[in-house]
Write a protein that holds these residues in place. Structure first.
Motif, PDB file in Angstrom:
ATOM      1  N   UNK A  82      38.699  46.543  27.563  1.00 37.89           N
ATOM      2  CA  UNK A  82      38.726  48.000  27.482  1.00 37.89           C
ATOM      3  C   UNK A  82      37.665  48.527  26.522  1.00 37.89           C
ATOM      4  N   UNK A  83      37.338  47.754  25.493  1.00 39.47           N
ATOM      5  CA  UNK A  83      36.244  48.156  24.609  1.00 39.47           C
ATOM      6  C   UNK A  83      34.920  48.138  25.367  1.00 39.47           C
ATOM      7  N   UNK A  84      34.670  47.053  26.111  1.00 38.95           N
ATOM      8  CA  UNK A  84      33.433  46.966  26.897  1.00 38.95           C
ATOM      9  C   UNK A  84      33.395  48.032  27.985  1.00 38.95           C
ATOM     10  N   UNK A  85      34.522  48.213  28.681  1.00 43.72           N
ATOM     11  CA  UNK A  85      34.569  49.202  29.759  1.00 43.72           C
ATOM     12  C   UNK A  85      34.377  50.611  29.216  1.00 43.72           C
ATOM     13  N   UNK A  86      34.959  50.901  28.042  1.00 44.55           N
ATOM     14  CA  UNK A  86      34.770  52.224  27.428  1.00 44.55           C
ATOM     15  C   UNK A  86      33.305  52.443  27.077  1.00 44.55           C
ATOM     16  N   UNK A  87      32.643  51.403  26.580  1.00 46.04           N
ATOM     17  CA  UNK A  87      31.226  51.508  26.220  1.00 46.04           C
ATOM     18  C   UNK A  87      30.369  51.772  27.451  1.00 46.04           C
ATOM     19  N   UNK A  88      30.603  51.008  28.510  1.00 40.25           N
ATOM     20  CA  UNK A  88      29.827  51.195  29.741  1.00 40.25           C
ATOM     21  C   UNK A  88      30.082  52.580  30.337  1.00 40.25           C
ATOM     22  N   UNK A  89      31.340  53.029  30.308  1.00 41.61           N
ATOM     23  CA  UNK A  89      31.668  54.342  30.857  1.00 41.61           C
ATOM     24  C   UNK A  89      31.055  55.454  30.023  1.00 41.61           C
ATOM     25  N   UNK A  90      31.064  55.282  28.701  1.00 39.80           N
ATOM     26  CA  UNK A  90      30.465  56.280  27.803  1.00 39.80           C
ATOM     27  C   UNK A  90      28.965  56.409  28.056  1.00 39.80           C
ATOM     28  N   UNK A  91      28.266  55.275  28.169  1.00 44.27           N
ATOM     29  CA  UNK A  91      26.822  55.337  28.396  1.00 44.27           C
ATOM     30  C   UNK A  91      26.502  55.948  29.757  1.00 44.27           C
ATOM     31  N   UNK A  92      27.381  55.688  30.748  1.00 41.63           N
ATOM     32  CA  UNK A  92      27.185  56.304  32.054  1.00 41.63           C
ATOM     33  C   UNK A  92      27.401  57.818  31.981  1.00 41.63           C
ATOM     34  N   UNK A  93      28.478  58.229  31.288  1.00 40.07           N
ATOM     35  CA  UNK A  93      28.756  59.666  31.163  1.00 40.07           C
ATOM     36  C   UNK A  93      27.636  60.388  30.426  1.00 40.07           C
ATOM     37  N   UNK A  94      27.030  59.697  29.472  1.00 41.74           N
ATOM     38  CA  UNK A  94      26.009  60.325  28.626  1.00 41.74           C
ATOM     39  C   UNK A  94      24.659  60.429  29.323  1.00 41.74           C
ATOM     40  N   UNK A  95      24.304  59.401  30.100  1.00 41.72           N
ATOM     41  CA  UNK A  95      22.946  59.373  30.648  1.00 41.72           C
ATOM     42  C   UNK A  95      22.884  59.217  32.159  1.00 41.72           C
ATOM     43  N   UNK A  96      24.013  58.936  32.805  1.00 38.91           N
ATOM     44  CA  UNK A  96      23.989  58.685  34.239  1.00 38.91           C
ATOM     45  C   UNK A  96      23.675  57.249  34.588  1.00 38.91           C
ATOM     46  N   UNK A  97      23.388  56.428  33.579  1.00 41.07           N
ATOM     47  CA  UNK A  97      23.105  54.997  33.782  1.00 41.07           C
ATOM     48  C   UNK A  97      23.970  54.219  32.810  1.00 41.07           C
ATOM     49  N   UNK A  98      24.804  53.354  33.326  1.00 40.77           N
ATOM     50  CA  UNK A  98      25.690  52.571  32.467  1.00 40.77           C
ATOM     51  C   UNK A  98      24.925  51.440  31.793  1.00 40.77           C
ATOM     52  N   UNK A  99      25.349  51.089  30.594  1.00 39.36           N
ATOM     53  CA  UNK A  99      24.763  49.931  29.911  1.00 39.36           C
ATOM     54  C   UNK A  99      24.886  48.688  30.774  1.00 39.36           C
ATOM     55  N   UNK A 100      25.980  48.583  31.507  1.00 41.54           N
ATOM     56  CA  UNK A 100      26.203  47.436  32.386  1.00 41.54           C
ATOM     57  C   UNK A 100      25.111  47.311  33.444  1.00 41.54           C
ATOM     58  N   UNK A 101      24.553  48.442  33.884  1.00 39.04           N
ATOM     59  CA  UNK A 101      23.495  48.421  34.898  1.00 39.04           C
ATOM     60  C   UNK A 101      22.233  47.726  34.398  1.00 39.04           C
ATOM     61  N   UNK A 102      22.040  47.668  33.076  1.00 40.25           N
ATOM     62  CA  UNK A 102      20.841  47.063  32.502  1.00 40.25           C
ATOM     63  C   UNK A 102      21.023  45.574  32.208  1.00 40.25           C
ATOM     64  N   UNK A 103      22.243  45.078  32.386  1.00 42.16           N
ATOM     65  CA  UNK A 103      22.525  43.677  32.082  1.00 42.16           C
ATOM     66  C   UNK A 103      21.944  42.755  33.149  1.00 42.16           C
ATOM     67  N   UNK A 104      21.654  41.497  32.798  1.00 42.25           N
ATOM     68  CA  UNK A 104      21.274  40.509  33.816  1.00 42.25           C
ATOM     69  C   UNK A 104      22.412  40.320  34.818  1.00 42.25           C
ATOM     70  N   UNK A 105      22.077  39.903  36.023  1.00 42.50           N
ATOM     71  CA  UNK A 105      23.091  39.790  37.073  1.00 42.50           C
ATOM     72  C   UNK A 105      24.240  38.845  36.695  1.00 42.50           C
ATOM     73  N   UNK A 106      24.008  37.721  36.023  1.00 42.21           N
ATOM     74  CA  UNK A 106      25.144  36.867  35.649  1.00 42.21           C
ATOM     75  C   UNK A 106      26.167  37.597  34.773  1.00 42.21           C
ATOM     76  N   UNK A 107      25.702  38.438  33.846  1.00 39.44           N
ATOM     77  CA  UNK A 107      26.630  39.170  32.997  1.00 39.44           C
ATOM     78  C   UNK A 107      27.378  40.248  33.785  1.00 39.44           C
ATOM     79  N   UNK A 108      26.713  40.839  34.768  1.00 39.65           N
ATOM     80  CA  UNK A 108      27.393  41.810  35.621  1.00 39.65           C
ATOM     81  C   UNK A 108      28.500  41.129  36.422  1.00 39.65           C
TER      82      UNK A 108
END
Length: 277
Positions: A82-108
């Motif tokens: 939930x900490x990671x999901x909150x972070x990814x959701x926050x970055x998406x809400x703020x910029x339209x691009x989630x932090x998760x989108x920038x991760x390498x495919x294995x981490x996704x």
């Protein structure tokens, strides 16, 4: 994917931001709810560790032993997800691009597998605790009742939140294999605990007390894991069918992000055509 469990996939990752959006909540509110859940979980875990250190006759031994229990490990996992999901959701809400989108495919791919553990393991913990380990008498003190309800009851409520509220797709069937592997790794940890600390985290894993029933318990939990995975998969599919197909709730997206009404994920994944004037 079921025939190639070690591949991470080559398709476009989450083109409509299903991990960061909800059919009901805005990205900002979804991020807040996930952060609040994470805060409650970590506050509970830290309080339990401190309480045991203060009140246990052997001081912090009980707190140290917490990390040998599947309950505790899955609760930590819930908190970190939930900490990671909150972070990814926050970055998406703020910029339209989630932090998760920038991760390498294995981490996704690992984030997707992490989500699957979050919507499966808590229900196993709840079922095993209240069905097999609970003594039947309510806890004599407020701390005992609160800590056990939090770790063996609210854990499933938090898992249900992730099933019902976000726009996530049903987990890939290949994740069943990795769930069983994780359970097998925990089984190994339980016997390492007995060898190094002299106790079994759960009495049903003790061959000296249970004999051949240990194998029945192990295979029963593994089978239960597969059943719970199927139920979680069906619940996510049903939520998606009702909210998107029947109710037409395509999702609440961030500013300048998301997808056009009626646009499928496959259409979102297609490269956009450009016109040269």
């Amino acid at each position: 994917m079921a025939g190639q469990p070690f591949r991470f996939g080559t398709d476009v990752w989450d083109p409509s931001h299903r991990f960061e959006t909800s059919w009901l909540l805005s990205p900002w509110l979804l991020s807040f709810c996930r952060a609040l859940i994470s805060l409650y979980i970590f506050a509970t875990l830290v309080f339990v560790l401190v309480w045991q250190c203060i009140h246990d006759d052997e001081h912090c031994t009980a707190s140290q032993n917490q990390f040998s229990y599947f309950t505790s490990l899955t609760f930590w996992g819930l908190g970190f997800y939930h900490l990671a999901a909150a972070t990814h959701t926050f970055t998406y809400a703020r910029s339209g691009v989630a932090l998760l989108d920038r991760f390498p495919r294995p981490l996704q791919a690992l984030h997707s597998a992490f989500y699957t553990t979050v919507v499966v393991f808590p229900f196993i913990v709840t079922a095993v605790y209240w069905g097999r380990l609970y003594s039947g008498a309510w806890f004599a003190d407020m701390y005992g009742g609160w800590s056990n309800v939090s770790q063996h009851g609210l854990n499933s409520a938090f898992a249900l939140f992730e099933i019902l509220i976000p726009r996530t797709d049903p987990p890939p069937p290949v994740h069943m294999l990795w769930l069983i592997i994780l359970l097998a790794m925990y089984l190994a940890l339980a016997y390492v605990t007995e060898a190094s600390k002299g106790f079994y985290p759960y009495d049903f894993l003790d061959p000296g007390r249970q004999g051949g029933l240990v194998a029945a318990y192990v295979f029963g939990i593994a089978l239960g894991c597969i059943v719970v995975f199927g139920l979680a998969w069906a619940a996510v599919w049903l939520r998606k069918y009702i909210t998107e197909t029947k109710l037409g709730k395509d999702g609440k997206f961030g500013s300048g992000a998301g997808r056009s009404a009626g646009m499928s994920d496959m259409e979102m994944a297609k490269p956009q055509e450009t016109t040269v004037a």
